[in-house]
Design an enzyme around this catalytic site. Structure first.
Site, PDB file in Angstrom:
ATOM      1  N   VAL B  15      -7.725  11.846  -5.857  1.00 36.39           N
ATOM      2  CA  VAL B  15      -8.120  12.367  -4.544  1.00 36.39           C
ATOM      3  C   VAL B  15      -8.445  13.856  -4.639  1.00 36.39           C
ATOM      4  CG1 VAL B  15      -7.397  12.716  -2.155  1.00 36.39           C
ATOM      5  CG2 VAL B  15      -6.797  10.594  -3.337  1.00 36.39           C
ATOM      6  N   LYS B 204       3.353   4.281   6.615  1.00 36.69           N
ATOM      7  CA  LYS B 204       2.257   4.498   7.576  1.00 36.69           C
ATOM      8  C   LYS B 204       2.661   4.018   8.962  1.00 36.69           C
ATOM      9  CE  LYS B 204      -0.964   4.123   3.739  1.00 36.69           C
ATOM     10  NZ  LYS B 204      -1.693   3.174   2.862  1.00 36.69           N
TER      11      LYS B 204
END
Lengths: 431, 431
Positions: B15, B204
């Site tokens: 990333v 999450k």
């Protein structure tokens, strides 16, 4: 203590009542979440007596729009139309008020003038509710996906059209009867032209395309075809070939030029977009980094649209609170692409349906004309038809071809004596 | 002239390389769109020699994290894990830097400590990329849908699990073989537990649930079941009954108490959520005004995650530019609901599969036990089975029932001599 901001709503219609409802009944959760207090100061309308099904505390309803604007920090224009609505927005901006509007037609037609006024008065002008109702597509496009070069946007952005197409498909019904029923049920206006002729979708397409590519194109360059001529036979044939028909706003970066068009479009039947049914909206945004994203929800209706309007009110209030007015201005020019590609210059895949005499040489002569134009056929089905005797339906899907070549080919085909009715053409987008 | 801001990336992994790529190659479009210039100042990592497939200009790569933080306006933490990552974020915040992170595990475990540090230093702490990768779900939940009381959130938020389930369904393959292949193809980690045992989805879920209801609940109250025991038979039987199985993060307002749970879930086969396949993520958010919305896109991967990270960098830069730091703070407490409902107290519909001896009275005895607990059956199918002789599969769908009653019934059924293997239970959510 959260800071308080006075909100005036101009236009006490369906959405206006929905916004008032949220400000009166969800203010606690809004304050908890955003630490601003929104006071419903005024609702201005010519008619403040008709019952809108919501109890408004005394002293809020008024017919004096000028006063209502003066008393507000944030003015919400929900009058609609492109005449007085424009005047009210300009009045509010010139008085230094933040403005929130859902008026897609006004933005598409007079956006640049409104943006200039907002800049001049150093005020916010927000319009999330102008596209796809409750779906936060404008915020997502401008902020959430801000790191992307936008490649394509495909939008199902008119609930009335999607509802009609969905029912035509489910019930194998013709357009006129479904429209009539939709009007009875209140899903379509008495004068449905704005929706079914594609203009409403075009307004939204003009807005999203302009935001995606950094130049306010306005409505003129948007090619518009509606669903008035949609034939249930084409829905059936499209399904047979693995597609569904949707009225799409199509926005593309086509090698440095912008495509913006609205028309019934064949899309793969198994795609998420093809499975957005009834009055729901969906917008697919493809960026160079994020890839394909999709945003789905209610594109219209009192509460869903009001949800987007109030989100804008909160944004404007947070900007006032933090001294960050125009943190994200109404529109920031920064054109990546200046020109919109004329339709004749686009390239597309095509769906063709011909009603032709059932006699030898028909397919040969038609396919020869396409071949002469270098238009390659990806699939072809001949259907027996019950509608006319000695007549067959010939359905052709092509590979990508220039629109001008296709038009020329159709002109040639059109004069053939074998035609029983005009050729039906639709465009195909493979997502 | 756009104002310039220095960005330091800590962690030069997949990333990190994606973020560097965007800052180096999309800076022009970002500046056009947002009128801020983002300078890639430093990339700090212990290993600055391995080729990450991207050309980094001289002087940017460094092993000196402290210096890299000092030189930055905005620090991007992409180290991952919950130890040094936390230290780097606290160092950056304590130096008054805006921080962007994608670290869901760290937020779920130590969110409150990080939020307190951000408040103390009056700095932004942004984490859009921590949930559902490139999908701007956190911005949509906190801003775009800010006018709503959130009722329910259903999230497919782990691409590895969704990929495995999709392939098990398409190929009628068993979990172990698909996992092994996914590992070969790089869709699953060598140690896949974080994904397949549901912990990543739980992180999450904890974040979204806390944002939805205004209290940072942390990870502990989130009930977690993974897909390790998912049986392809259940996928087939579920389909037969009109459902698909997805690993869902389930967040609900249950009459003033919050439900947060992660488990394989049967959802209607024709719903959009059920049709989100392969590595893609999708989050359905239902608000009291907007109704049902859905956000779809890539939940992981270099460029999609980087898209969300850079959106946060732009947000932080705009706040610095307009003097609006913490315009929307990392987390604003304002609890609508304080308590998370224990699993034993939830009510749900259930899918049960029993492998039982093929003998008289089996269905009678099982259905009687359910009836005694007041658990009502909505459908029941008995399948012949080839796996074990004289054995049948009994599949039962129930109407809503209290989980504790269901557990008690299963305990009774479990001791029956007719069982050939333990009863399989999954929960059903009708969207």
């Amino acid at each position: 203590m959260p800071e308080e901001y006075n909100v005036t709503i101009i236009g006490f219609g369906t959405v206006g009542a929905g916004v008032a409802d949220i400000l009166l009944n969800n203010s606690e959760v809004i304050t908890r979440r955003s630490n601003v207090k929104l006071n419903l100061k005024h609702i201005a309308d010519l008619d403040i007596t008709t019952d809108r099904g919501i109890k408004i505390p005394d002293g809020i309803l008024t017919t004096n729009t000028a006063e209502a604007i003066k008393d507000a920090d944030i003015v919400v224009e929900l009058v609609g139309g492109t005449t007085v609505a424009k005047k009210f927005i300009l009045d509010a901006l010139n008085n230094g008020k933040a403005v929130v509007t859902a008026n897609k037609a006004l933005l598409a037609l007079h956006g640049e003038e409104l943006f200039a006024a907002a800049e001049k008065s150093d005020s916010d002008l927000c319009y999330e509710a102008s596209v796809a109702g409750g779906i936060p597509i404008i915020k997502s496009l401008r902020e959430g996906l801000a790191a992307n070069r936008i490649r394509r946007i495909y939008g199902i952005m008119n609930g009335t059209c999607n509802y009609i197409i969905t029912r035509m498909e489910r019930e194998n019904a013709d357009f006129a009867s479904v429209l009539a029923d939709a009007q009875k049920l209140g899903y379509a206006e008495a004068n449905p032209s704005l929706d079914i002729d594609g203009f409403d979708t075009a307004h939204k397409t003009a807005i999203l395309g302009s935001l995606a590519f950094g130049k306010w194109f306005g409505l003129d360059p948007v090619h518009v075809e509606g669903i008035r001529d949609l034939d249930s036979r084409d829905i059936v044939y499209a399904q047979e070939m693995g597609y569904r028909i949707k009225l799409l706003g199509v926005i593309k970066n086509d090698e440095g030029k912008v495509q913006m068009r609205v028309h019934p479009t064949l899309i793969p039947r198994d795609s998420l977009l093809a499975n957005i049914s009834d009055v729901f909206n969906g917008v697919m945004v493809e960026g160079d980094n994020v890839g394909q994203t999709l945003f789905y929800g209610r594109g219209a209706g009192r509460s869903a649209t009001a949800s987007a309007v109030v989100a804008d009110i909160i944004d404007a209030a947070l900007n006032l609170k933090t001294g960050a007015k125009r943190r994200i201005p109404a529109f920031r020019p920064g054109a990546q692409f200046e020109q919109v590609l004329p339709m004749k210059d686009i390239t597309s895949r095509y769906y063709l349906r011909l009603e032709v005499k059932d006699c030898p040489g028909v397919i040969a002569s038609i396919t020869q004309i396409l071949a002469d134009r270098n238009i390659s056929i990806s699939s072809l089905i001949q259907h027996e038809t019950k509608t006319e005797a000695h007549s067959v339906s010939l359905v052709i899907l092509t590979h990508p071809a220039p629109e001008n070549q296709m038009n020329a080919a159709l002109a040639e085909i059109g004069v053939l004596s074998i035609n029983q009715s005009p050729v039906k053409l639709m465009r195909i987008e493979d997502l």
